[in-house]
Motif scaffolding. Structure first.
Motif, PDB file in Angstrom:
ATOM      1  N   PHE A 299       0.841  -1.197   0.000  1.00 22.65           N
ATOM      2  CA  PHE A 299       0.000   0.000   0.000  1.00 22.65           C
ATOM      3  C   PHE A 299       0.882   1.256   0.000  1.00 22.65           C
ATOM      4  CE2 PHE A 299      -3.757  -2.234   2.281  1.00 22.65           C
ATOM      5  CZ  PHE A 299      -4.165  -2.750   1.064  1.00 22.65           C
TER       6      PHE A 299
ATOM      7  N   MET B  66       2.464   1.679  -3.290  1.00 24.31           N
ATOM      8  CA  MET B  66       1.454   2.111  -4.255  1.00 24.31           C
ATOM      9  C   MET B  66       1.233   3.621  -4.161  1.00 24.31           C
ATOM     10  SD  MET B  66      -2.525   0.913  -4.490  1.00 24.31           S
ATOM     11  CE  MET B  66      -2.060  -0.802  -4.338  1.00 24.31           C
ATOM     12  N   ILE B  67       1.176   4.126  -2.929  1.00 21.06           N
ATOM     13  CA  ILE B  67       0.984   5.560  -2.720  1.00 21.06           C
ATOM     14  C   ILE B  67       2.134   6.350  -3.344  1.00 21.06           C
ATOM     15  CG2 ILE B  67       0.972   7.380  -0.966  1.00 21.06           C
ATOM     16  CD1 ILE B  67      -0.532   5.404   0.837  1.00 21.06           C
TER      17      ILE B  67
ATOM     18  N   THR C 127       1.939   6.434  -7.168  1.00 26.08           N
ATOM     19  CA  THR C 127       0.823   7.163  -7.786  1.00 26.08           C
ATOM     20  C   THR C 127       0.790   8.646  -7.421  1.00 26.08           C
ATOM     21  OG1 THR C 127      -0.632   6.549  -5.946  1.00 26.08           O
ATOM     22  CG2 THR C 127      -0.619   5.099  -7.866  1.00 26.08           C
TER      23      THR C 127
ATOM     24  N   ARG D  62      -4.445   4.978  -0.848  1.00 25.31           N
ATOM     25  CA  ARG D  62      -3.776   5.611  -1.980  1.00 25.31           C
ATOM     26  C   ARG D  62      -4.110   7.093  -2.075  1.00 25.31           C
ATOM     27  NH1 ARG D  62      -5.765   3.106  -7.152  1.00 25.31           N
ATOM     28  NH2 ARG D  62      -7.288   4.782  -7.054  1.00 25.31           N
ATOM     29  N   GLU D  63      -5.377   7.415  -1.811  1.00 21.94           N
ATOM     30  CA  GLU D  63      -5.814   8.808  -1.894  1.00 21.94           C
ATOM     31  C   GLU D  63      -5.601   9.567  -0.586  1.00 21.94           C
ATOM     32  OE1 GLU D  63      -6.792  10.255  -4.677  1.00 21.94           O
ATOM     33  OE2 GLU D  63      -6.464   8.359  -5.723  1.00 21.94           O
TER      34      GLU D  63
ATOM     35  N   TYR E 189      -7.935   2.006  -2.041  1.00 25.64           N
ATOM     36  CA  TYR E 189      -8.218   3.336  -2.595  1.00 25.64           C
ATOM     37  C   TYR E 189      -8.067   4.410  -1.509  1.00 25.64           C
ATOM     38  CZ  TYR E 189     -10.755   7.282  -4.574  1.00 25.64           C
ATOM     39  OH  TYR E 189     -11.095   8.529  -5.011  1.00 25.64           O
TER      40      TYR E 189
END
Length: 231
Positions: free
Chosen positions: A150, A153-154, A157, A224-225, A221
């Motif tokens: 995670f 991934m952050i 992105t 990530r956001e 999600y």
């Protein structure tokens, strides 16, 4: 079949389980273990991914316990098909290894749980009840790897946000934060002083807006956001 809350009280319907594994001895062992649980009913079994899909359509189970690696169709491929054909079914993937790639693919395919086969028999029934109640389950040994992914991934992105994220309402963001903390619908309802049905509607709207398949994907999600901060 609804959440486990709908089964509270006398005369409640048991959790209907379909067991999928290419080893008959393992299937039989699981069946013997689960037969001891009054609130769990094994409704059928399958020996490969293709059979799993047809059996799921015929039996409409609440929970599918399914091996990741099987002949004809893998468990992950079958997971995708089952979620499309029987959206109400919740899928717990079983594996003998802790390969990260399988875990991430299973989450993307719509799996709600991911457990190593080495877990105890008590943990299997506990996981079935938790997933039937709307929670996600993952073996502890995989949790750290998932959290690491995670974070990665952050980072990947942060500089590649070419498309604006779908607009969620303030209430949907509140619900998503609680989903990402692992809370089930009943606890979210209590926390926000709203009905459980209202929570279910919010979760459904969130998944539709974000084009996600499961609560686990919603957690990804949210992290990530940066809706849910990782410490």
């Amino acid at each position: 079949m609804g959440d486990a809350a709908a089964r509270d009280g006398a005369g409640a319907e048991p959790i209907r389980v379909l067991i999928v594994d290419d080893h008959a001895l393992f299937r039989r062992g699981l069946e013997i273990v689960l037969e001891q649980e009054e609130d769990i009913l094994v409704v059928g079994e399958a020996g490969d991914g293709a059979e799993a899909v047809s059996r799921a359509i015929d039996l409409l189970p609440d929970i599918v316990l399914m091996d990741v690696r099987m002949p004809r169709r893998t468990g992950i491929e079958a997971c995708t098909s089952i979620k499309e054909a029987v959206p109400s079914a919740r899928i717990i993937m079983l594996t003998i290894s802790d390969e990260e790639a399988d875990l991430y693919e299973a989450i993307k395919a719509g799996a709600t749980g991911y457990l190593l086969k080495e877990i105890s028999t008590d943990e299997v029934s506990t996981a079935i009840r938790a997933v039937a109640d709307g929670q996600s389950q993952i073996s502890p040994s995989m949790a750290a790897k998932l959290l690491t992914e995670f974070k990665s991934m952050i980072q990947r992105t942060d500089e590649r946000r070419l498309v604006p994220a779908p607009r969620l309402t303030d209430r949907e963001i509140e619900v998503l934060k609680l989903v990402a903390r692992g809370m089930n619908n009943r606890d979210i309802a209590k926390d926000l002083f709203i009905s459980e049905n209202t929570v279910k509607n919010h979760v459904r709207n969130i998944l539709e807006k974000l084009q996600l398949h499961s609560r686990m994907e919603a957690v990804v999600y949210a992290m990530r956001e940066k809706i849910l901060e990782i410490q």
